[in-house]
Every structure is written in structure tokens, then in C-alpha cells.
Design an enzyme around this catalytic site. Structure first.
Site, mmCIF file in Angstrom:
data_model
loop_
_atom_site.group_PDB
_atom_site.id
_atom_site.type_symbol
_atom_site.label_atom_id
_atom_site.label_comp_id
_atom_site.label_asym_id
_atom_site.label_seq_id
_atom_site.Cartn_x
_atom_site.Cartn_y
_atom_site.Cartn_z
ATOM 1 N N GLY A 173 1.484 -0.737 0.235
ATOM 2 C CA GLY A 173 -0.305 0.070 0.211
ATOM 3 C C GLY A 173 0.991 0.932 -0.021
ATOM 4 N N CYS A 174 2.179 1.441 -0.074
ATOM 5 C CA CYS A 174 2.749 2.508 -0.388
ATOM 6 C C CYS A 174 3.607 2.408 -1.534
ATOM 7 C CB CYS A 174 3.986 2.824 1.123
ATOM 8 S SG CYS A 174 3.577 2.072 3.212
ATOM 9 N N GLU A 175 3.745 3.279 -2.333
ATOM 10 C CA GLU A 175 4.440 3.601 -3.683
ATOM 11 C C GLU A 175 5.830 3.518 -2.992
ATOM 12 O OE1 GLU A 175 3.538 6.713 -5.836
ATOM 13 O OE2 GLU A 175 1.399 6.786 -5.977
#
Length: 144
Positions: free
Chosen positions: A59-61
Site C-alpha cells: 500500500g506504499c508507493e
């Protein structure tokens, strides 16, 4: 004391009240943004052996890792790192509220109010906001 509890206390680790005071003193988003970058410099670099796929945050770029364990004191201790400077600062803000806490404290801390009080949601891009929530969710999923 276990390894994570010791590892995460190496740096000068602020708590949520300290973060609130620092944000209140930093007038305007530009100063707050600089504060976030400075906070990120407090975060110890995660050892390479902890930067494994099983610790990678979804969920983190940017690349980010989270390792957590319950300590002898019954509280949860987390180590987290990212390859992005701004994300490192946001991690410090999250850990200030949730690290070295009981399961109950982690699950019941009002993160939305905390982020709102700091003004983060209105200034972060949607992807950064999603990444911030992903960090909180990952911590809460581990601390059960």
C-alpha cells in the site's frame, strides 16, 4: 529487553505529544514539511536482514518495511524504514503514537484525529495519505 525494543529506542524517539507541540510551533505547511523531513532523520536505518519481502509494507508507493514484536514488558515494539525521506518522517509520526504501547493503546488510539490535528491529510497527496494509513493498518494487524 528484546532486540526490537532495544533497537527502536536507539534514536531520540518523540512521543505523540512532542509531535503535536513541534507541529504547532512550525508555522505553515512549508515549515511542517521541513519538520517531517527532519523527523525522518531520527529514524534508525533498518538492518538489511529486516528489509525482506515478509516485512515489506503493502500500500506504499515507495519501499517500506515494518518489523514488530511483543516485548517482555507486554508492549509492542516496531522498527520501520523507507527509501523515501518524506515517508521516513511520516513513519516517525506514526511510531510516536503507536510504538512501545499495549495492544489496547495501539488499537484505540484515534489516528484520524491525530493526523487531522497535525494537518497531514489536507497537505499530503492521496497516495501519501494511503501510504500513511497502510503503515497504521499494518501495525494494528500485527498488534493483536
Amino acid at each position: 529487553m528484546n532486540s526490537l525494543a532495544t533497537y527502536t529506542r536507539i534514536g531520540l524517539e518523540p512521543d505523540a505529544d512532542t509531535i503535536r507541540q513541534q507541529f504547532a510551533a512550525a508555522n505553515g505547511w512549508e515549515n511542517q514539511y521541513r519538520l517531517i523531513i527532519q523527523l525522518g532523520k531520527l529514524l534508525p536505518t533498518l538492518p538489511a536482514e529486516w528489509q525482506q519481502e515478509e516485512n515489506r509494507l503493502k500500500g506504499c508507493e515507495s519501499q517500506a518495511w515494518l518489523k514488530g514484536e511483543v516485548g517482555e514488558d507486554g508492549n509492542w515494539h516496531f522498527a520501520c524504514d523507507s527509501d523515501a525521506r518524506i515517508v521516513r518522517g511520516l513513519i516517525v509520526i506514526v511510531l510516536a503514537a503507536l510504538n512501545h504501547q499495549s495492544v489496547d493503546a495501539i488499537q484505540t488510539f484515534d489516528m484520524d484525529a491525530y493526523f487531522s490535528e497535525l494537518g497531514l491529510e489536507k497537505h499530503l497527496s492521496p497516495s501519501r495519505g494511503n501510504g500513511l494509513r497502510a503503515i497504521v493498518l499494518a501495525i494494528r494487524q500485527q498488534a493483536v
